[in-house]
Design a protein around this motif. Structure first.
Motif, PDB file in Angstrom:
ATOM      1  N   MET A  14      17.995  16.761  21.096  1.00  0.00           N
ATOM      2  CA  MET A  14      18.144  15.394  21.588  1.00  0.00           C
ATOM      3  C   MET A  14      17.066  15.090  22.609  1.00  0.00           C
ATOM      4  O   MET A  14      16.622  15.967  23.364  1.00  0.00           O
ATOM      5  CB  MET A  14      19.515  15.210  22.235  1.00  0.00           C
ATOM      6  N   ARG A  15      16.652  13.823  22.638  1.00  0.00           N
ATOM      7  CA  ARG A  15      15.751  13.402  23.703  1.00  0.00           C
ATOM      8  C   ARG A  15      16.512  13.353  25.031  1.00  0.00           C
ATOM      9  O   ARG A  15      17.737  13.238  25.062  1.00  0.00           O
ATOM     10  CB  ARG A  15      15.170  12.021  23.402  1.00  0.00           C
ATOM     11  N   GLY A  16      15.776  13.443  26.116  1.00  0.00           N
ATOM     12  CA  GLY A  16      16.367  13.302  27.438  1.00  0.00           C
ATOM     13  C   GLY A  16      16.353  11.841  27.856  1.00  0.00           C
ATOM     14  O   GLY A  16      15.865  10.962  27.134  1.00  0.00           O
ATOM     15  N   ILE A  17      16.894  11.581  29.048  1.00  0.00           N
ATOM     16  CA  ILE A  17      16.910  10.203  29.539  1.00  0.00           C
ATOM     17  C   ILE A  17      16.789  10.170  31.054  1.00  0.00           C
ATOM     18  O   ILE A  17      17.321  11.038  31.758  1.00  0.00           O
ATOM     19  CB  ILE A  17      18.205   9.477  29.099  1.00  0.00           C
ATOM     20  N   CYS A  18      16.051   9.187  31.525  1.00  0.00           N
ATOM     21  CA  CYS A  18      15.999   8.827  32.950  1.00  0.00           C
ATOM     22  C   CYS A  18      16.368   7.349  32.997  1.00  0.00           C
ATOM     23  O   CYS A  18      15.601   6.501  32.544  1.00  0.00           O
ATOM     24  CB  CYS A  18      14.599   9.064  33.516  1.00  0.00           C
ATOM     25  N   THR A  66       9.857   6.739  25.670  1.00  0.00           N
ATOM     26  CA  THR A  66       9.981   5.286  25.732  1.00  0.00           C
ATOM     27  C   THR A  66      10.161   4.773  27.152  1.00  0.00           C
ATOM     28  O   THR A  66      10.473   5.524  28.077  1.00  0.00           O
ATOM     29  CB  THR A  66      11.199   4.806  24.918  1.00  0.00           C
ATOM     30  N   CYS A  67       9.973   3.473  27.293  1.00  0.00           N
ATOM     31  CA  CYS A  67      10.345   2.727  28.493  1.00  0.00           C
ATOM     32  C   CYS A  67      10.988   1.438  27.999  1.00  0.00           C
ATOM     33  O   CYS A  67      10.309   0.581  27.438  1.00  0.00           O
ATOM     34  CB  CYS A  67       9.115   2.430  29.351  1.00  0.00           C
ATOM     35  N   ASP A  99      15.660   2.231  30.880  1.00  0.00           N
ATOM     36  CA  ASP A  99      15.787   3.651  30.521  1.00  0.00           C
ATOM     37  C   ASP A  99      14.486   4.184  29.934  1.00  0.00           C
ATOM     38  O   ASP A  99      13.725   3.462  29.295  1.00  0.00           O
ATOM     39  CB  ASP A  99      16.999   3.920  29.631  1.00  0.00           C
ATOM     40  N   PHE A 100      14.247   5.433  30.240  1.00  0.00           N
ATOM     41  CA  PHE A 100      13.125   6.190  29.685  1.00  0.00           C
ATOM     42  C   PHE A 100      13.717   7.301  28.820  1.00  0.00           C
ATOM     43  O   PHE A 100      14.423   8.171  29.322  1.00  0.00           O
ATOM     44  CB  PHE A 100      12.273   6.818  30.795  1.00  0.00           C
ATOM     45  N   ARG A 101      13.485   7.243  27.513  1.00  0.00           N
ATOM     46  CA  ARG A 101      13.889   8.342  26.629  1.00  0.00           C
ATOM     47  C   ARG A 101      12.752   9.362  26.631  1.00  0.00           C
ATOM     48  O   ARG A 101      11.588   9.024  26.398  1.00  0.00           O
ATOM     49  CB  ARG A 101      14.146   7.836  25.215  1.00  0.00           C
ATOM     50  N   GLY A 114      16.884  10.390  18.424  1.00  0.00           N
ATOM     51  CA  GLY A 114      16.344   9.457  19.402  1.00  0.00           C
ATOM     52  C   GLY A 114      17.224   9.303  20.614  1.00  0.00           C
ATOM     53  O   GLY A 114      16.759   8.938  21.693  1.00  0.00           O
ATOM     54  N   GLY A 115      18.523   9.576  20.463  1.00  0.00           N
ATOM     55  CA  GLY A 115      19.463   9.442  21.559  1.00  0.00           C
ATOM     56  C   GLY A 115      19.456  10.633  22.499  1.00  0.00           C
ATOM     57  O   GLY A 115      18.705  11.595  22.316  1.00  0.00           O
TER      58      GLY A 115
END
Length: 450
Positions: free
Chosen positions: A190-194, A294-295, A322-324, A392-393
């Motif tokens: 899974m991608r991370g998130i900020c 992403t942004c 959110d940044f993925r 992507g999530g």
């Protein structure tokens, strides 16, 4: 295996009774609604199978932990969550979100797919195996948290502190689904998130736009200008160092992506899109969808947004962004880089609050457990599984990979039309049956019984 499969076919109604019971209990972590009651209900559901279950505290909502002794000494971990998304907007539901209904072969309720349907599916799989064998084929552990829908802020610390108690040999993740063509999907990370909120205040109160439009600072403009520094028209994030740690896909990743079905037309139809960013298509589209960080502006609020006019100059403006993140990006590092960037661009007046942070994580596509779940899926569905090198999530997969050192794969009951996080969330009963059989088949294969 035939006994297990037959049990699942013949006892679907029993599983639906428990799914209705679980989905009728609200458990909205974001609103603090029904959380203690739901945690206790999940504990009782585990105990009904003879699984020793307890509520383990965190700094937030408790984790329901369960352990069942099996024939083989190998241990399979199930990670799930009992919290759900807020049901709003309520007026768009065809039936109340916490009053489950079955209509036209589909089960409707908040949490039907994400994630209560998966909890009951796994317990139903245990029921079938217990009925056929008289015992569990291997040890099982359940880690069912209550904060996944708010970013799992306490799970990493919990897993790290309880690594010995949670230890196992492999893990089945919280979700799974079939694709548009009915092929089961296996995810390898899974991608991370900020996730942050930006806020700027330029005055104590809103002002008449005629009075202040030429001479007062405008919070909405300040925020728009700040946001415009984050990404260029070519979709490139402009924060210095943003891409430094981003790891590109491997040759194996690209091979897996190339083998995925082309669902671009179905995506365009489902979302009413004319096309994709930068005109992407084919392999490049699939690569960008998961291996490009992403942004995303998730929400904006400022000033007056009701009907008609109101000539107002806003004193405050907010945005959620959110940044993925892809492997090896660090959400806390990205947060610090974001703050430094805004300050360097002259926006030190823009406050930045970190709302959620999760690291990305990957699983080796050649791990034996991954191959086991892929083979089990093929045997149950009669179709080749689609193996996704990354989703992507985001989710709390990182602590399981880092602190428990387990390979993570999945089985599940969802499909692309489940409307997860949206009104009228549902599952199809046939997917529930097949997903349950997949879980049961994984249990038996993991224990070396099939």
């Amino acid at each position: 295996w035939s006994k297990v499969s037959d049990y699942i076919d013949k006892n679907l109604d029993k599983a639906m009774v428990e799914l209705k019971e679980l989905c009728a209990q609200p458990s909205v972590a974001a609103q603090g609604l029904g959380m203690a009651e739901c945690a206790e209900l999940v504990r009782r559901l585990l105990e009904r199978r003879g699984i020793k279950a307890e509520l383990l505290p965190t700094k937030g909502y408790p984790v329901v932990f369960g352990f069942g002794q099996g024939r083989a000494q190998k241990t399979l971990i199930f990670y799930n969550h009992y919290d759900v998304q807020p049901p709003e907007p309520l007026e768009l539901w065809e039936s109340p979100p916490f009053s489950p209904q079955v209509r036209d072969g589909k089960f409707y309720a908040r949490g039907a797919s994400d994630d209560k349907g998966h909890i009951i599916s796994r317990l139903f799989a245990l029921d079938a195996v217990l009925a056929a064998l008289g015992e569990l084929p291997c040890n099982v552990k359940f880690v069912i948290e209550g904060e996944e829908e708010i970013g799992s802020p306490n799970l990493e610390e919990f897993v790290k502190a309880n690594a010995e108690r949670l230890a196992g040999d492999a893990c089945i993740w919280e979700f799974g689904s079939v694709n548009f063509e009915g092929h089961p999907e296996i995810y390898l990370g899974m991608r991370g998130i900020c996730y942050v909120e930006l806020k700027v205040r330029t005055a104590r109160i809103d002002a008449h736009s005629g009075l202040g439009g030429s001479i007062f600072p405008n919070a909405a403009w300040r925020l728009v200008w700040a946001l415009s520094t984050l990404k260029d028209p070519e979709e490139r994030v402009k924060i210095p160092g943003f891409y430094e740690q981003a790891k590109p896909p491997t040759a194996k990743d690209l091979e897996l992506l190339a083998g995925l079905p082309d669902e671009s037309e179905k995506l365009k139809e489902a979302y009413g899109l004319k096309g994709f960013l930068k005109g992407l298509s084919g392999l490049e589209l699939r690569r960008a969808a998961v291996f490009e960080p992403t942004c995303t502006i998730c929400g904006l609020s400022s000033g007056y947004q009701g009907p008609g006019t109101k000539t107002v100059l806003p004193a405050e403006a907010k945005a959620k962004v959110d940044f993925r993140l892809v492997p090896e990006q660090d959400p806390l590092d990205i947060f610090e880089k974001l703050k430094a960037h805004l300050k360097a661009e002259g926006f030190s007046d823009v406050e930045v609050e970190l709302l959620s942070a999760e690291h990305p994580a990957r699983v080796d596509p050649d791990d034996p457990f991954v191959k086991l779940t892929v083979q089990a899926a093929k045997e149950v569905y009669g179709k080749d599984p689609v193996v996704q090198p990354l989703t992507g999530g985001s989710g709390p997969i990182y602590p399981f990979v880092k602190y428990l050192g387990v390979p993570v794969s999945n089985s599940g009951v969802g499909y692309p039309g489940s409307q997860v996080h949206a009104p009228n969330e549902h599952i199809r009963l046939n997917d529930f049956v097949l997903g349950t059989k997949h879980t049961a088949r994984v249990l038996l294969r993991f224990a070396g019984l099939v």
